[in-house]
Design a protein around this motif. Sequence first.
Motif, mmCIF file in Angstrom:
data_model
loop_
_atom_site.group_PDB
_atom_site.id
_atom_site.type_symbol
_atom_site.label_atom_id
_atom_site.label_comp_id
_atom_site.label_asym_id
_atom_site.label_seq_id
_atom_site.Cartn_x
_atom_site.Cartn_y
_atom_site.Cartn_z
ATOM 1 N N ALA A 63 38.167 45.541 36.162
ATOM 2 C CA ALA A 63 37.866 44.373 36.998
ATOM 3 C C ALA A 63 36.419 43.984 36.732
ATOM 4 O O ALA A 63 35.634 44.753 36.178
ATOM 5 N N GLU A 65 33.121 41.829 38.733
ATOM 6 C CA GLU A 65 32.652 41.123 39.909
ATOM 7 C C GLU A 65 32.285 39.685 39.556
ATOM 8 O O GLU A 65 32.016 39.355 38.408
ATOM 9 N N ASP A 77 34.396 44.356 46.119
ATOM 10 C CA ASP A 77 35.380 43.305 46.399
ATOM 11 C C ASP A 77 36.312 43.120 45.203
ATOM 12 O O ASP A 77 37.539 43.064 45.341
ATOM 13 N N ALA A 78 35.737 43.057 44.004
ATOM 14 C CA ALA A 78 36.545 42.881 42.800
ATOM 15 C C ALA A 78 37.470 44.070 42.579
ATOM 16 O O ALA A 78 38.637 43.916 42.196
ATOM 17 N N LEU A 80 38.715 46.160 44.871
ATOM 18 C CA LEU A 80 39.794 46.136 45.856
ATOM 19 C C LEU A 80 40.843 45.082 45.516
ATOM 20 O O LEU A 80 42.052 45.310 45.680
ATOM 21 N N ARG A 81 40.393 43.939 45.041
ATOM 22 C CA ARG A 81 41.345 42.888 44.657
ATOM 23 C C ARG A 81 42.213 43.340 43.486
ATOM 24 O O ARG A 81 43.419 43.064 43.439
ATOM 25 N N ARG A 82 41.606 44.039 42.525
ATOM 26 C CA ARG A 82 42.390 44.515 41.392
ATOM 27 C C ARG A 82 43.396 45.580 41.827
ATOM 28 O O ARG A 82 44.540 45.580 41.374
ATOM 29 N N ALA A 84 44.794 45.774 44.746
ATOM 30 C CA ALA A 84 45.864 45.078 45.457
ATOM 31 C C ALA A 84 46.836 44.425 44.482
ATOM 32 O O ALA A 84 48.050 44.442 44.677
ATOM 33 N N ALA A 85 46.298 43.849 43.397
ATOM 34 C CA ALA A 85 47.156 43.203 42.402
ATOM 35 C C ALA A 85 48.038 44.234 41.702
ATOM 36 O O ALA A 85 49.229 44.000 41.476
ATOM 37 N N ARG A 197 41.800 49.331 54.269
ATOM 38 C CA ARG A 197 41.765 48.222 55.245
ATOM 39 C C ARG A 197 40.403 48.110 55.912
ATOM 40 O O ARG A 197 39.939 47.001 56.210
ATOM 41 N N ARG A 200 38.196 46.356 53.467
ATOM 42 C CA ARG A 200 38.571 44.941 53.349
ATOM 43 C C ARG A 200 38.087 44.146 54.557
ATOM 44 O O ARG A 200 37.568 43.030 54.418
ATOM 45 N N ASP A 204 35.376 41.046 54.475
ATOM 46 C CA ASP A 204 35.742 39.746 55.054
ATOM 47 C C ASP A 204 34.747 39.334 56.139
ATOM 48 O O ASP A 204 34.408 38.148 56.272
#
Length: 343
Positions: A63, A65, A77-78, A80-82, A84-85, A197, A200, A204
């Motif tokens: 990933a 950023e 953040d990057a 965690l997004r990866r 999740a994907a 969580r 995350r 947020d």
Amino acid sequence: MTTSYDAIVLAGGAARRLGGADKPGVRVGGRSLLDRVLAGCRAAGTTVVVAVPRATARPVEWARETPPGGGPLAALDAGLRRLAAVSAGGTATPVADGPADGPADGGPAVAPGGESSAGPASGARPTAAALSASAVPPPAPAPDPLVLLLSADLPFFGADTAQALVEALVRENGADGAVLVDGEGREQPLVGAYRVRALRRGIDRVVAERGTTEGLPLRLVTGELALVRVAARGQASFDCDTWGDIAAARARIREHGNVLDEWITAVKDELGIDLDVDTGVLLDLARDAAHGVARPAAPLTTFLVGYAAARAGADGGPQAVAEAARKAAALAERWAAERDDAG
């Protein structure tokens, strides 16, 4: 039961105190700092490295950023997004421009047989299936996944520390994370296990307050979490920020009490072997072969023992090595006994 977890390794810093060198690629004991960290979190289900992709000893997800070099919070953040994907299988649920099967006015769709999907018509007697369905309790909430969060400059981070962090977090139901504490009592947020969580929610919140994660410190999130403190064992919290730190790490692995374990670990990682072996048994075998047969017999015998254990298959494990070593040691003893009898 072993608790499952994933891992995120932040490896995209500028390394200013190293003069801008490629810190994750700096070698300690013949392995890059990044590969040493990846070996320590090898039990993770998925490992995401936030950095420009490079060759690694273990397979990882990558990933980056936004923007590149945007700091640790943007990198988290990057990552965690990866994760999740990957967890979602890398696919997104398609969204239609309008209802595909329902009426144009937005009313309830009609199921086969003429009954509305919203339920039976007014006044109709509920079927047994409908009554049974209404009695089914809602599904339990999905478990909160755990993630190791690590920097890429930890030469002595090992699987035992990873396990200790995860276990400490699992024991404390109300905790959001477990962080390593160094010998001076300082928390190391980039050597920790966290509930996904909680991370995350923290990111947020920061975005809602500040509009961005760029250039912001990690403590804006971790500083608001309920954390368990885990005392570091040995040098697990040691990180390499300067060339002096690199030199100290290189010197430490060559110390008499560490060099053999470090070497065996490096060889196993290089060869892709994940096997705990009693090195004392093999050293005793090498000694017996060298003294009882001939000095060159020592490395050749240990090689043959390893080959025999490999032929036993994946189910053999350390027991197969121990059994092959026992047989070879007994043979060396009989060989030496014949020489002694011959005078």
